[in-house]
Design an enzyme around this catalytic site. Structure first.
Site, PDB file in Angstrom:
ATOM      1  N   SER A 194       8.084  -1.200  -1.103  1.00 49.65           N
ATOM      2  CA  SER A 194       6.926  -0.944  -1.968  1.00 49.65           C
ATOM      3  C   SER A 194       7.272   0.191  -2.915  1.00 49.65           C
ATOM      4  O   SER A 194       8.138   1.025  -2.610  1.00 49.65           O
ATOM      5  CB  SER A 194       5.724  -0.516  -1.112  1.00 49.65           C
ATOM      6  OG  SER A 194       4.689   0.005  -1.927  1.00 49.65           O
ATOM      7  N   TYR A 207       1.845   4.744   5.870  1.00 51.18           N
ATOM      8  CA  TYR A 207       2.417   3.536   5.234  1.00 51.18           C
ATOM      9  C   TYR A 207       3.605   3.871   4.326  1.00 51.18           C
ATOM     10  O   TYR A 207       4.653   3.214   4.398  1.00 51.18           O
ATOM     11  CB  TYR A 207       1.311   2.855   4.432  1.00 51.18           C
ATOM     12  CG  TYR A 207       1.723   1.657   3.607  1.00 51.18           C
ATOM     13  CD1 TYR A 207       1.759   0.379   4.160  1.00 51.18           C
ATOM     14  CD2 TYR A 207       2.055   1.792   2.257  1.00 51.18           C
ATOM     15  CE1 TYR A 207       2.111  -0.721   3.392  1.00 51.18           C
ATOM     16  CE2 TYR A 207       2.405   0.688   1.481  1.00 51.18           C
ATOM     17  CZ  TYR A 207       2.428  -0.568   2.059  1.00 51.18           C
ATOM     18  OH  TYR A 207       2.783  -1.657   1.296  1.00 51.18           O
TER      19      TYR A 207
HETATM   20  P1  NAD Z   1      -1.369  -9.705   3.027  1.00 46.01           P
HETATM   21  O1  NAD Z   1      -2.476  -9.078   3.777  1.00 46.01           O
HETATM   22  O2  NAD Z   1      -1.610 -11.003   2.395  1.00 46.01           O
HETATM   23  O3  NAD Z   1      -0.100  -9.853   3.940  1.00 46.01           O
HETATM   24  C1  NAD Z   1       0.209  -8.989   4.989  1.00 46.01           C
HETATM   25  C2  NAD Z   1       0.430  -9.857   6.207  1.00 46.01           C
HETATM   26  O4  NAD Z   1       0.977  -9.061   7.242  1.00 46.01           O
HETATM   27  C3  NAD Z   1      -0.836 -10.465   6.759  1.00 46.01           C
HETATM   28  O5  NAD Z   1      -1.111 -11.709   6.171  1.00 46.01           O
HETATM   29  C4  NAD Z   1      -0.501 -10.591   8.235  1.00 46.01           C
HETATM   30  O6  NAD Z   1      -0.164 -11.935   8.529  1.00 46.01           O
HETATM   31  C5  NAD Z   1       0.739  -9.744   8.417  1.00 46.01           C
HETATM   32  N1  NAD Z   1       0.592  -8.816   9.522  1.00 46.01           N
HETATM   33  C6  NAD Z   1       0.021  -7.594   9.510  1.00 46.01           C
HETATM   34  N2  NAD Z   1       0.076  -7.068  10.740  1.00 46.01           N
HETATM   35  C7  NAD Z   1       0.708  -7.955  11.527  1.00 46.01           C
HETATM   36  C8  NAD Z   1       1.076  -7.996  12.899  1.00 46.01           C
HETATM   37  N3  NAD Z   1       0.821  -6.953  13.713  1.00 46.01           N
HETATM   38  N4  NAD Z   1       1.686  -9.096  13.373  1.00 46.01           N
HETATM   39  C9  NAD Z   1       1.939 -10.142  12.568  1.00 46.01           C
HETATM   40  N5  NAD Z   1       1.634 -10.165  11.265  1.00 46.01           N
HETATM   41  C10 NAD Z   1       1.028  -9.080  10.756  1.00 46.01           C
HETATM   42  O7  NAD Z   1      -0.919  -8.615   1.957  1.00 46.01           O
HETATM   43  P2  NAD Z   1       0.381  -8.508   1.028  1.00 46.01           P
HETATM   44  O8  NAD Z   1       0.024  -7.477   0.043  1.00 46.01           O
HETATM   45  O9  NAD Z   1       0.860  -9.815   0.588  1.00 46.01           O
HETATM   46  O10 NAD Z   1       1.431  -7.843   2.003  1.00 46.01           O
HETATM   47  C11 NAD Z   1       2.730  -8.366   2.171  1.00 46.01           C
HETATM   48  C12 NAD Z   1       3.745  -7.233   2.117  1.00 46.01           C
HETATM   49  O11 NAD Z   1       3.771  -6.696   0.802  1.00 46.01           O
HETATM   50  C13 NAD Z   1       3.464  -6.076   3.048  1.00 46.01           C
HETATM   51  O12 NAD Z   1       4.668  -5.686   3.663  1.00 46.01           O
HETATM   52  C14 NAD Z   1       2.968  -5.007   2.123  1.00 46.01           C
HETATM   53  O13 NAD Z   1       3.237  -3.731   2.625  1.00 46.01           O
HETATM   54  C15 NAD Z   1       3.789  -5.310   0.896  1.00 46.01           C
HETATM   55  N6  NAD Z   1       3.294  -4.722  -0.342  1.00 46.01           N
HETATM   56  C16 NAD Z   1       2.080  -5.085  -0.831  1.00 46.01           C
HETATM   57  C17 NAD Z   1       1.627  -4.506  -2.010  1.00 46.01           C
HETATM   58  C18 NAD Z   1       0.285  -4.867  -2.582  1.00 46.01           C
HETATM   59  O14 NAD Z   1      -0.162  -4.171  -3.505  1.00 46.01           O
HETATM   60  N7  NAD Z   1      -0.382  -5.894  -2.136  1.00 46.01           N
HETATM   61  C19 NAD Z   1       2.418  -3.582  -2.675  1.00 46.01           C
HETATM   62  C20 NAD Z   1       3.653  -3.234  -2.154  1.00 46.01           C
HETATM   63  C21 NAD Z   1       4.079  -3.827  -0.975  1.00 46.01           C
END
Ligand code: NAD
Ligand code: MG
Length: 302
Positions: A194, A207
Site C-alpha cells: 500500500s 496497518y
Molecule cells: P476488500 O475488503 O474487498 O478485500 C479485503 C479482503 O481481505 C476481504 O474481502 C476478506 O476476504 C479478506 N480478509 C480480511 N481478513 C481476513 C482473514 N482473517 N481471513 C481471510 N480473509 C480475510 O478490500 P480491498 O481494498 O480490495 O483490500 C485488498 C488488499 O488491498 C488489502 O491487502 C488492502 O490492505 C490492500 N489495499 C487496499 C487499498 C484501498 O484503498 N482499498 C489501498 C492499499 C492497499
C-alpha cells in the site's frame, strides 16, 4: 440498478472523470464489509475486463478474492485463462457467490474456499486444497488484508494490533511458506502492499507498518525464490473504492472525500489494479522480481 458497474476501461479518455469522484455518501458497514452493499458499486471488471490468454493454463490462488482488488484480480486471471481458487471469510459468502457465479457462468474453473487466514493451520490447508483442486499452483496472489482505523494509540488494543499483523503479515508468511514447495519455475507470487508503507496515516498505526513489512518481505523472498526461478513482487495501491474502507478502514467523514487528495482526485476502482496483478503473474514480467508497483492516482511511491 445494474448488478455490476458498467464502465468502459478501454476507450481513451481523461482518467480523472473515468470513474466516480468524491463526494460519496456515508455508508458504514461492519467489517469485513460487502461490495454488494456499496454505493456506488465498485468496478471489479465484471462487465468489462477482456482477457488475452496471458495466463493460459495457470493455476492461481487469490486471497480476498470475494471483493475489491482480489475480486478484480480473480476475474482478470480467469479471463486470461487461469483456473482460480478464491479465499474469503465466511461472512463474505454473498460476495464470493456473486463472483463465482459470474465466472463459472462464463465457463471458467473457479473454486471458493472460506476460512480465516489468521489461523496458520487453515493457511496450510488452503494451499493444500489449491494444489489438489487446481492440480498444482503457479500463481499465489496475496490480496487479503485487515484495515481498521484507530484515532489514537490509546484506542488501539493488543488484540487489534495482533489481528492486523496476523492477517496482513503472518498469513503472508504462512501462505508463501506452504506454497513455494509446490510452485514450479516460472511461477509467481504477487503480494499487496500500500502507499501506507511509505506515507503512513496517523490513524493506521497498526496497518501501515504491516504494509511496510510486506514490501521488505517481498524483496527478501524475491532473492530466495530467484534460486528456484520463481518471481515475487508486490502491488501498492493508493485509495481504491472497496468494502475495506466503509467497514472501518476510514472514518465515515473521510470516506465522503475518499480519493480527493491524490492528483487524479478520485479513488481508483479495483479493476484499475487488475492489469498490474496480471502483468506480475504473467511470463511477460520474466525480468521483474522484488519490485513494488504503485497504482496510486499519482500519490507516488518514493
Ligand atoms: P476488500 O475488503 O474487498 O478485500 C479485503 C479482503 O481481505 C476481504 O474481502 C476478506 O476476504 C479478506 N480478509 C480480511 N481478513 C481476513 C482473514 N482473517 N481471513 C481471510 N480473509 C480475510 O478490500 P480491498 O481494498 O480490495 O483490500 C485488498 C488488499 O488491498 C488489502 O491487502 C488492502 O490492505 C490492500 N489495499 C487496499 C487499498 C484501498 O484503498 N482499498 C489501498 C492499499 C492497499
Ligand atoms: Mg470482501
Amino acid at each position: 440498478m445494474a448488478k455490476h458497474a458498467t464502465y468502459d476501461p478501454y476507450t481513451m479518455r481523461d482518467p480523472r472523470t473515468q470513474y466516480p469522484q468524491p463526494d460519496f455518501s456515508k455508508q458504514p458497514q461492519p467489517a469485513p464489509g460487502l461490495a454488494a452493499d456499496m454505493v456506488p458499486k465498485p468496478d471489479h471488471g465484471e462487465t468489462s475486463y477482456r482477457g488475452n490468454g496471458r495466463l493460459k493454463g495457470r493455476k492461481a490462488l487469490v486471497t480476498g478474492g470475494d471483493s475489491g482488488i482480489g475480486r478484480a484480480a480473480a476475474i482478470a486471471f480467469a479471463r486470461e485463462g487461469a483456473s482460480v481458487m478464491i479465499n474469503y471469510l465466511p461472512e463474505e459468502q454473498e460476495d464470493a457467490d456473486d463472483v463465482i457465479a459470474l465466472l463459472t457462468g462464463e465457463g471458467h474453473t473457479v473454486f471458493g474456499v472460506p476460512g480465516d487466514l489468521k489461523d496458520e493451520a487453515f493457511c496450510k490447508q488452503l494451499v493444500a486444497r489449491a494444489v489438489k483442486d487446481l492440480g498444482g499452483l503457479d500463481i499465489l496472489a496475496n490480496v487479503a488484508g485487515r484495515q481498521q482505523f484507530a484515532k489514537s494509540i490509546a484506542d488501539l488494543d493488543s488484540a487489534a494490533f495482533q489481528a492486523t499483523f496476523q492477517t496482513n503479515v503472518f498469513a503472508l508468511f504462512w501462505l508463501c511458506k506452504a506454497a513455494l514447495p509446490h510452485m514450479p519455475p516460472g511461477a509467481a507470487i504477487v503480494n499487496t502492499a500500500s502507499i501506507q508503507a511509505y506515507e503512513p496515516s496517523d490513524i493506521l498505526l497498526d496497518y501501515a507498518p504491516t504494509k511496510a513489512a510486506i514490501v521488505a518481505f517481498t524483496k527478501a523472498l524475491a532473492k530466495q525464490a530467484a534460486e528456484k526461478g520463481i518471481r515475487v513482487n508486490a502491488v501498492a495501491p493508493g485509495p481504491v473504492w472497496t468494502p475495506l474502507q466503509p467497514s472501518g478502514g476510514q472514518p465515515q467523514d473521510k470516506l465522503v472525500e475518499f480519493g480527493k487528495n491524490v492528483p487524479l482526485k478520485r479513488p481508483g476502482q479495483p479493476v484499475e489494479c487488475a492489469p498490474v496483478y496480471v502483468l506480475l503473474a504473467s511470463q511477460e514480467a520474466s525480468f521483474i522480481t522484488g519490485e513494488t508497483y504503485g497504482v496510486t492516482g499519482g500519490h507516488m511511491l518514493p
